[in-house]
Design a protein around this motif. Structure first.
Motif, PDB file in Angstrom:
ATOM      1  N   UNK A  57     -26.989  36.179 -35.875  1.00 50.14           N
ATOM      2  CA  UNK A  57     -26.785  36.383 -34.436  1.00 50.14           C
ATOM      3  C   UNK A  57     -27.185  35.125 -33.659  1.00 50.14           C
ATOM      4  N   UNK A  58     -26.763  33.966 -34.181  1.00 47.82           N
ATOM      5  CA  UNK A  58     -27.146  32.691 -33.570  1.00 47.82           C
ATOM      6  C   UNK A  58     -25.929  31.953 -33.025  1.00 47.82           C
ATOM      7  N   UNK A  59     -25.030  32.700 -32.466  1.00 52.63           N
ATOM      8  CA  UNK A  59     -23.739  32.193 -32.018  1.00 52.63           C
ATOM      9  C   UNK A  59     -23.832  31.938 -30.517  1.00 52.63           C
ATOM     10  N   UNK A  60     -24.162  30.692 -30.129  1.00 50.66           N
ATOM     11  CA  UNK A  60     -24.374  30.336 -28.725  1.00 50.66           C
ATOM     12  C   UNK A  60     -23.109  29.692 -28.156  1.00 50.66           C
ATOM     13  N   UNK A  61     -22.581  30.277 -27.083  1.00 49.87           N
ATOM     14  CA  UNK A  61     -21.312  29.813 -26.515  1.00 49.87           C
ATOM     15  C   UNK A  61     -21.446  29.582 -25.007  1.00 49.87           C
ATOM     16  N   UNK A  62     -20.957  28.427 -24.553  1.00 55.33           N
ATOM     17  CA  UNK A  62     -20.790  28.175 -23.123  1.00 55.33           C
ATOM     18  C   UNK A  62     -19.387  28.639 -22.762  1.00 55.33           C
ATOM     19  N   UNK A  63     -19.255  29.713 -21.982  1.00 52.20           N
ATOM     20  CA  UNK A  63     -17.930  30.269 -21.681  1.00 52.20           C
ATOM     21  C   UNK A  63     -17.043  29.276 -20.940  1.00 52.20           C
ATOM     22  N   UNK A  64     -15.741  29.458 -21.057  1.00 48.88           N
ATOM     23  CA  UNK A  64     -14.783  28.557 -20.409  1.00 48.88           C
ATOM     24  C   UNK A  64     -15.062  28.398 -18.920  1.00 48.88           C
ATOM     25  N   UNK A  65     -15.338  29.512 -18.251  1.00 48.21           N
ATOM     26  CA  UNK A  65     -15.541  29.489 -16.796  1.00 48.21           C
ATOM     27  C   UNK A  65     -16.767  28.689 -16.379  1.00 48.21           C
ATOM     28  N   UNK A  66     -17.694  28.458 -17.329  1.00 46.11           N
ATOM     29  CA  UNK A  66     -18.941  27.767 -16.998  1.00 46.11           C
ATOM     30  C   UNK A  66     -18.930  26.292 -17.410  1.00 46.11           C
ATOM     31  N   UNK A  67     -17.881  25.840 -18.084  1.00 42.65           N
ATOM     32  CA  UNK A  67     -17.872  24.472 -18.605  1.00 42.65           C
ATOM     33  C   UNK A  67     -17.894  23.431 -17.482  1.00 42.65           C
ATOM     34  N   UNK A  68     -17.036  23.592 -16.490  1.00 42.60           N
ATOM     35  CA  UNK A  68     -16.908  22.579 -15.439  1.00 42.60           C
ATOM     36  C   UNK A  68     -18.231  22.349 -14.709  1.00 42.60           C
ATOM     37  N   UNK A 116      -6.218  13.491 -23.896  1.00 38.82           N
ATOM     38  CA  UNK A 116      -5.778  13.178 -22.536  1.00 38.82           C
ATOM     39  C   UNK A 116      -6.312  14.180 -21.524  1.00 38.82           C
ATOM     40  N   UNK A 117      -6.380  15.433 -21.911  1.00 35.80           N
ATOM     41  CA  UNK A 117      -6.906  16.451 -21.002  1.00 35.80           C
ATOM     42  C   UNK A 117      -8.419  16.351 -20.933  1.00 35.80           C
ATOM     43  N   UNK A 118      -8.984  16.702 -19.791  1.00 36.51           N
ATOM     44  CA  UNK A 118     -10.438  16.794 -19.718  1.00 36.51           C
ATOM     45  C   UNK A 118     -10.877  17.978 -20.572  1.00 36.51           C
ATOM     46  N   UNK A 119     -12.146  17.994 -20.928  1.00 39.74           N
ATOM     47  CA  UNK A 119     -12.661  19.095 -21.747  1.00 39.74           C
ATOM     48  C   UNK A 119     -12.462  20.459 -21.070  1.00 39.74           C
ATOM     49  N   UNK A 120     -12.804  20.615 -19.769  1.00 39.33           N
ATOM     50  CA  UNK A 120     -12.574  21.918 -19.126  1.00 39.33           C
ATOM     51  C   UNK A 120     -11.093  22.321 -19.134  1.00 39.33           C
ATOM     52  N   UNK A 121     -10.199  21.368 -18.861  1.00 38.58           N
ATOM     53  CA  UNK A 121      -8.772  21.684 -18.833  1.00 38.58           C
ATOM     54  C   UNK A 121      -8.243  22.028 -20.220  1.00 38.58           C
ATOM     55  N   UNK A 122      -8.731  21.330 -21.223  1.00 39.55           N
ATOM     56  CA  UNK A 122      -8.299  21.606 -22.594  1.00 39.55           C
ATOM     57  C   UNK A 122      -8.623  23.050 -22.975  1.00 39.55           C
ATOM     58  N   UNK A 123      -9.834  23.483 -22.632  1.00 36.24           N
ATOM     59  CA  UNK A 123     -10.245  24.845 -22.969  1.00 36.24           C
ATOM     60  C   UNK A 123      -9.463  25.882 -22.163  1.00 36.24           C
TER      61      UNK A 123
END
Length: 286
Positions: free
Chosen positions: A199-210, A262-269
């Protein structure tokens, strides 16, 4: 591009830091030449910060072909060295290993092999197909355990996600060494259960990346979580700030080569069909 003829090199005296011994290593004369050319150029960068060496190493391989399944060879599991072509994982692994070698000052080919093997295999030992760290979450766990990196996702706004990992054993037909191999399936099933229990699956959600991207540094490892049932991650790359925008360098299956995305990281996700967020890893600098 015609595949280079493989040569199996046996390093019987290759001893890893934890005492495990390396097995056969599949390489080619071309890989050795690429390594030697890399060292000739990078040995002068020894005193630079690790993150700078890592991103320079990633750029060194820009344009190299993307090729899937480069680690899958017939019969016995051996560690494959391939600096001629990459998939997304082998690209990141090799960039880290080469950068570690540069920083260490021990530029020997054995040191590179030892470093790569320690990163790629459980306990740094080639002991069959299931000793390779197939799942990225397992790769993160093992490499965090022996001090290579740390998962900083929670520090950047990430959250713990519960997900059962079982994709490989529920799709054995997709894997050469699982198809018609009950023993490998049984061993991997135990590994999958252990991964799921952590249970060590840490994720930054797409909406929170920017809003949290300023906490990510050039040289951090970005791992892309996936919505695919039973699978943890589907892609990996190296963070790269360019013109005040966060991009990443990766071996791209769509571009068929190593590229600065070419895409920014937030846009890529945001535009990915299966990405649910990212995990951010920071390499421990010695």
């Amino acid at each position: 591009m015609k595949p280079a003829k493989l040569v199996i090199l046996i390093f019987s005296l290759l001893t890893l830091p934890n005492g495990a011994k390396g097995g056969d290593i599949v390489s080619t004369p071309s890989d050795v030449r690429i390594y030697e050319a890399y060292i000739k150029q990078f040995e002068k960068q020894k005193d630079k910060p690790f993150g700078e060496i890592l991103i320079n190493t990633a750029k060194y391989f820009l344009g190299k072909p993307y090729v899937a399944y480069t680690l899958e060879i017939p019969d016995t599991e051996r560690m494959v060295v391939n600096l001629r072509e990459f998939d997304c994982t082998t690209f990141v692994e090799n960039c880290i290993a080469l950068s570690q070698v540069t920083k260490s000052g021990d530029f020997s080919y054995n040191n590179y092999l030892r470093t790569l093997m320690t990163m790629r295999y459980r306990d740094g030992e080639v002991a069959g197909y299931t000793s390779r760290l197939h799942y990225t979450s397992d790769w993160i766990y093992e490499n965090e355990k022996h001090g290579l990196l740390r998962d900083i996702s929670s520090e950047t706004g990430g959250e713990k996600v519960k997900k059962d990992i079982n994709f490989m054993t529920t799709h054995p037909q997709l894997y050469k060494h699982l198809k018609n191999n009950a023993r490998n399936i049984e061993e991997l099933d135990k590994i999958e259960k252990d991964i799921s229990k952590r249970n060590a699956y840490e994720i930054l959600p797409i909406a929170a990346i920017y809003n949290n991207q300023h906490k990510i540094r050039t040289g951090d490892i970005i791992v892309f979580a996936t919505s695919v049932t039973g699978l943890d991650y589907s892609h990996i790359g190296i963070a790269y700030w360019q013109n005040k925008e966060l991009h990443f360098i990766h071996a791209s299956s769509s571009a068929k080569q190593v590229v600065i995305e070419k895409k920014t990281l937030p846009d890529y996700c945001k535009t990915s069909k299966s990405c649910t967020g990212i995990t951010i890893l920071r390499i421990n600098q010695k």
